[in-house]
Design an enzyme around this catalytic site. Structure first.
Site, PDB file in Angstrom:
ATOM      1  N   HIS A   1       7.437  -1.111   1.260  1.00 41.22           N
ATOM      2  CA  HIS A   1       7.070   0.271   1.574  1.00 41.22           C
ATOM      3  C   HIS A   1       5.857   0.660   0.748  1.00 41.22           C
ATOM      4  CE1 HIS A   1       7.583   4.767   0.878  1.00 41.22           C
ATOM      5  NE2 HIS A   1       7.325   4.663   2.169  1.00 41.22           N
ATOM      6  N   SER A   2       4.843   1.227   1.401  1.00 40.44           N
ATOM      7  CA  SER A   2       3.664   1.744   0.714  1.00 40.44           C
ATOM      8  C   SER A   2       2.990   0.635  -0.097  1.00 40.44           C
ATOM      9  CB  SER A   2       4.068   2.933  -0.166  1.00 40.44           C
ATOM     10  OG  SER A   2       2.930   3.587  -0.695  1.00 40.44           O
ATOM     11  N   LEU A   3       2.804   0.840  -1.409  1.00 38.16           N
ATOM     12  CA  LEU A   3       2.152  -0.167  -2.244  1.00 38.16           C
ATOM     13  C   LEU A   3       2.939  -1.468  -2.279  1.00 38.16           C
ATOM     14  CD1 LEU A   3      -0.199  -0.769  -4.221  1.00 38.16           C
ATOM     15  CD2 LEU A   3       1.277   0.052  -6.061  1.00 38.16           C
TER      16      LEU A   3
ATOM     17  N   SER B   1       4.213  -3.005   0.164  1.00 37.98           N
ATOM     18  CA  SER B   1       3.777  -3.863   1.265  1.00 37.98           C
ATOM     19  C   SER B   1       2.482  -4.587   0.906  1.00 37.98           C
ATOM     20  CB  SER B   1       3.584  -3.034   2.533  1.00 37.98           C
ATOM     21  OG  SER B   1       2.541  -2.077   2.357  1.00 37.98           O
TER      22      SER B   1
END
Length: 734
Positions: A344-346, A348
């Site tokens: 999720h977010s960073l 990924s």
């Protein structure tokens, strides 16, 4: 102990039992032991909540409790194997992550709490005394009994369906009066079946697939500031409900069990390095809460772009996923499913960088030969020629020299003598020349020295002090060699990317040693991902359509339309073609009503516009045409209608031109990054979110943990790898 006395003796105002009541209780005065159920205490925000174990786990705990009374501590795995219950200590401990121990109780009696309407279990000893009093009352048919405890609490058993617990107003009575039921009464219930608790049946024992989930910036992962463990628990719960709703046939036929999701936490390791103390020294005292939030959350993105802290994050994520993988296999020895990863977010971006730097396959004989050549010549493998014309190193008696280096067989003696001299130089530099005979006896050269471990040196008879010196030297040399090779490879790829229309995907990555995973992920899921933005900032404007992740064949970029952090990937692969991302179908099998209404109004406006333009053309032509005789009126009207119809036909075509792409958007070729399938998938916004995009921007970035549509796509793609499909295909799905 509790003292038991008649309620009428203590309080004459208590009414005696009527004749109908006596007949009712006399008819069923047979005593039956209460069925216990196991609960655990969960503390959130300073509040205690008692939650029931699943029926499956409770039965397993009760069975172990009955069988292990005379044994030592018995450990029972619960919650799908993610928690262990130690029966003797009455504690519930997390297996895969750090979490405070929870108290466990074998519960039979409950009372309604003061703060809410949730029932709270009595302690096991207290419940046993209540059960004994209840048994006496039922056996002797003597109700209206008042039980008084040393702590001045009173419980009155009026009848099996009416039992009340009175808490005294004051804990000490200076006037010497006896405790009465003047405090606020609490409803008392016997047996879990009487408290209307939501007790889950339990999770399927069979695990088909394992998914590691990596969080983004900060310790909180959703709008309620919950941890990654809590958010992944929600994701797992939604997956179980989606399996029951959309994979019922496969479950009934016992083709599938469930998917296990395990959280990976790197934030705590990063902020335990002492960087928070350094930041605190330089942080201004004003707006302290906002500055603390920035230091604890936003700065994680900057830490990842620092070579020092990027290495810490990469090592933490990779080592944690490898540790969890080995621990999972240890606890599930029969597991034969695949492994996927989600970020999720960073998180990924961290996973994407790790995957781009994985080795495609174990070294074969040819690659080992080339590596040996590299070590003997000092020329990096990727600089020893390139392309189809590169000559594979072969050794023949006629060929004394290789154009790129010495032949392996002919340089064997030279390399051996050179290696022995190198070891002597190293030992001399470390003031350990006296141990040269031991290394000469074992024929250890410079290359073999770097492969030695503490056990090898100990077997050679090297004492502890010199052994520590050698191990420190070996460790330093390995780090220097890894850094040099990575830097050389990065320079080579950067130089090659300048002349290529498709830059290396690793261009601009932070210089670090990227760890290797112990498994090959089947699919990589990115939720609300900024991968596209970071690649662009690093200088990667286009991705080669032939590029795929070395060890992972599937890649899905899933985002909410209002997510401010999410970016697309497909336009970087196919920049000359404009097309929309794949719309994720609703988990109930249709588009949301407000989206259908919006599309319907759009089509209606296009039709009205085309009809209006056609009518205006006909009217204008009728005004500008010269008047004709009355006899020719019929033919004129026919010609006008014909002309109008022919003029109206081309108008809708521009609006209908992109229809084929809209009808089947999955046919667009977006390269091999996801095996030839579409990569970008957009969620459908909720009706309330469509009123104002800015109000729900933050919620859009944190919505994935409880999104049924997201979970269903993950399950659908995972089970497609083993040939299991949905009961009914969703409209619009690929």
């Amino acid at each position: 102990m509790w003292s038991v006395m008649s309620a009428q003796e203590q309080n004459p105002t208590v009414p005696s039992r009527t004749a109908p009541e006596a007949a009712e209780w006399d008819a069923g005065n047979g005593y039956e032991a209460v069925a216990p159920h196991w609960f655990y205490c969960k503390v959130t925000g300073g509040r205690e909540r008692w939650l029931p174990f699943s029926i499956q786990d409770s039965e397993r705990l009760e069975e172990a409790h009955g069988a292990g009374k005379d044994k030592g501590d018995v450990v029972v795995p619960t919650s799908g194997g993610r928690y262990d219950v130690h029966l003797k200590q009455r504690q519930r401990l997390a297996v895969f992550w750090e979490e405070e121990a929870s108290e466990v109780r074998r519960c039979t009696w409950f009372y309604k709490g003061d703060k809410d309407n949730k029932y709270v279990p009595y302690s096991e000893s207290f419940s046993q005394e209540l059960e004994e009093a209840y048994m006496i009352a039922v056996t002797l048919d003597e109700w209206k009994k008042k039980l008084e405890s040393p702590s001045r609490e009173v419980i009155i058993l009026h009848n099996p369906k009416l039992m009340v617990h009175y808490h005294p107003v004051a804990t000490s009575d200076d006037w010497g009066s006896t405790p009465t039921e003047q405090g606020r009464p609490r409803t008392v219930k016997r047996g879990v079946e009487n408290i209307a608790a939501e007790i889950p049946n339990g999770e399927p024992l069979q695990i088909d697939h394992l998914v590691f989930v990596v969080h983004g910036i900060g310790p909180a992962c959703d709008i309620r500031f919950r941890s990654i463990v809590q958010c992944v628990n929600d994701f797992r719960s939604v997956s179980l409900s989606m399996l029951q709703a959309h994979f019922r046939k496969a479950q009934e036929q016992q083709q599938i069990g469930r998917v296990e999701f395990l959280p990976v936490n790197w934030h705590s390791s990063l902020h335990s390095t002492g960087v928070d103390v350094d930041l605190e020294r330089i942080t201004l005292p004003s707006i302290s809460r906002l500055r603390h939030f920035i230091n604890d959350t936003i700065l994680d993105a900057f830490f990842y772009n620092s070579s020092t802290y990027c290495q810490t994050i990469l090592d933490t994520v990779a080592s944690e996923m490898n540790r969890l993988y080995l621990l999972f296999l240890q606890r599930n020895p029969d597991f034969k499913g695949g492994v996927s990863i989600a970020g999720h977010s960073l998180g990924s971006l961290i996973l994407f960088d790790l995957l781009t730097n994985q080795k495609a396959a174990p070294e074969d004989e040819h690659s080992r030969e080339v590596r040996d050549l590299q070590l003997s010549t000092g020329v990096p493998m990727h600089l020893q020629g390139s392309g189809e014309g590169r000559e594979t190193p072969k050794c023949t008696k006629r060929k004394k020299h290789n154009p790129r280096g010495l032949c392996l067989q002919e340089s064997k003696e030279t390399s051996s003598s050179r290696g022995a001299e190198e070891v002597k130089e190293i030992l001399k530099k470390l003031d350990l020349s006296e141990y040269c005979p031991a290394f000469e006896k074992e024929k250890i050269d410079g290359e073999a020295l770097l492969l030695c471990g503490e056990k090898n040196l100990e077997e050679m008879g090297i004492p502890l002090g010199p052994r520590m010196k050698l191990l420190h030297y070996i460790s330093s040399r390995r780090e220097m060699q890894d850094t040099r090779e990575h830097s050389t490879a990065r320079q080579h790829s950067t130089a090659a990317s300048r002349d290529s229309p498709y830059p290396d995907i690793s261009l601009g990555q932070v210089s670090a040693n990227y760890p290797q995973l112990l498994y090959k992920p089947a699919i990589f899921f990115a939720f609300g991902s900024p991968i596209g933005m970071f690649l662009t900032v690093r200088g990667v404007k286009r991705i080669n359509p032939d590029y795929s992740l070395p060890t992972c064949k599937g890649f899905f970029n899933i985002f909410h339309p209002f997510d401010p952090v999410a970016y697309r990937i497909e336009p970087m692969i196919v920049p000359d073609l404009e097309f929309e991302p794949m719309l994720l179908p609703h988990h109930k099998g249709r588009k949301r009503m407000h989206l259908e209404l919006k599309e319907g109004l759009t089509r209606m406006s296009v039709d009205l516009k085309n009809n209006l333009l056609g009518s205006l053309r006909v009217a204008w032509q009728s005004f500008t045409r010269a008047p004709l005789a009355a006899v020719e009126g019929t033919s004129s009207e026919g010609e006008a209608e014909t002309e109008a119809s022919t003029e109206k036909q081309p108008d809708p075509k521009p609006e209908e031109a992109p229809a084929p792409a809209k009808d089947d958007p999955s046919l667009i070729n977006v390269g091999k990054l996801n095996g030839g399938n579409r990569i970008d998938y957009v969620l459908q916004e909720k009706p309330i979110e469509s009123f104002n995009e800015y109000l729900f921007a933050l919620q859009g970035h944190l919505c994935y943990w409880e999104s049924e549509d997201t979970v269903l796509l993950v399950l659908k793609e995972i089970y497609q790898t083993i040939g299991v499909t949905l009961d009914q295909p969703l409209p619009g799905s690929q």
